[in-house]
Design a protein around this motif. Sequence first.
Motif, PDB file in Angstrom:
ATOM      1  N   ARG A 102       0.828  -1.208   0.000  1.00 14.04           N
ATOM      2  CA  ARG A 102       0.000   0.000   0.000  1.00 14.04           C
ATOM      3  C   ARG A 102       0.860   1.255   0.000  1.00 14.04           C
ATOM      4  O   ARG A 102       0.530   2.249  -0.678  1.00 14.04           O
ATOM      5  N   ARG A 140       0.163   3.686  -3.292  1.00 11.85           N
ATOM      6  CA  ARG A 140      -0.539   4.963  -3.119  1.00 11.85           C
ATOM      7  C   ARG A 140       0.075   6.077  -3.958  1.00 11.85           C
ATOM      8  O   ARG A 140      -0.627   6.723  -4.750  1.00 11.85           O
ATOM      9  N   TRP A 162      -1.402   7.702  -7.556  1.00  6.62           N
ATOM     10  CA  TRP A 162      -1.638   9.146  -7.667  1.00  6.62           C
ATOM     11  C   TRP A 162      -1.020   9.687  -8.950  1.00  6.62           C
ATOM     12  O   TRP A 162      -1.630  10.515  -9.640  1.00  6.62           O
ATOM     13  N   ARG A 213     -13.605  10.002   2.923  1.00  6.78           N
ATOM     14  CA  ARG A 213     -12.768   9.022   3.629  1.00  6.78           C
ATOM     15  C   ARG A 213     -13.081   8.985   5.121  1.00  6.78           C
ATOM     16  O   ARG A 213     -13.033   7.941   5.761  1.00  6.78           O
ATOM     17  N   ILE A 228      -7.719  -0.310  -5.678  1.00  2.00           N
ATOM     18  CA  ILE A 228      -7.950   1.120  -5.478  1.00  2.00           C
ATOM     19  C   ILE A 228      -8.675   1.386  -4.159  1.00  2.00           C
ATOM     20  O   ILE A 228      -8.444   2.418  -3.511  1.00  2.00           O
ATOM     21  N   THR A 248      -6.065   1.170  -1.216  1.00  4.47           N
ATOM     22  CA  THR A 248      -5.115   2.279  -1.256  1.00  4.47           C
ATOM     23  C   THR A 248      -5.786   3.621  -0.964  1.00  4.47           C
ATOM     24  O   THR A 248      -5.098   4.609  -0.691  1.00  4.47           O
ATOM     25  N   SER A 249      -7.113   3.657  -1.001  1.00  2.00           N
ATOM     26  CA  SER A 249      -7.838   4.903  -0.744  1.00  2.00           C
ATOM     27  C   SER A 249      -8.307   5.006   0.698  1.00  2.00           C
ATOM     28  O   SER A 249      -8.522   6.115   1.200  1.00  2.00           O
TER      29      SER A 249
END
Length: 236
Positions: free
Chosen positions: A23, A27, A31, A41, A64, A67-68
């Motif tokens: 992760r 990340r 991006w 979030r 995704i 990682t979010s």
Amino acid sequence: MTASASPSPNPAPRAGAVYFLGRAILRPLFWLMYRPRIVGRANVPEHGPVLLVSNHLSSLDTVIIPTSAVRPVQFLIKASYFAGSGTLGRFKRWFFGSIGGVPVHRATGRDARAALDAGSSILRAGSVFAVFPEGTRSRDGKLHEGHGGAAWMARDTGAAVVPVGLIGTGTVRPLSHLLPGRPRLEVRFGEPLDLSDLAGMPDGRARREITERMMAAIARLSGQERSGSVNASSRD
């Protein structure tokens, strides 16, 4: 809602060092490649069991979302990824086990119930577990009807249910991030669903209502048109 079943005798799988290392690498990489916009979030509770329920447009979705999110997120993973013999087979079992993956067979009956029990054990351990209620990814871009497994886990464990809307993941293609007008992905975490009014409702009716509330919330977040039918077009 309160849990209606006793905890599983087997310890729940947890994400290990490989998960956190991956992760940390992905990340910033994501991006640069996709410029994901992450909304809501803070809607994911900081503590306690959380069931994320999301639409499913691409194999990228299983990457995704973790990682979010701030907290570690575990998924069901096809049992074939844990199979194989020799060095490769052992590596696959180690890797997918290290990221907290839960093997699931594409079957009904005992195998399907085992997957639900494994998901419930993760939630009872106070972790975050993510599922795609549609079962398989949508190839036509529409949001298909949800299966009852996610609602069963919500009802069984009393976990907070947070809807997730993914936008743009279905348009990602190999090397598309290198082209002009590259897609920008969006991950929308909705507010936890209020299911308190269903506490005294019979299980079957409650699960149907929970499933409908999940899919309605996902549709609002993702902006997808609802197909009104179960997705039978995809095998992955």
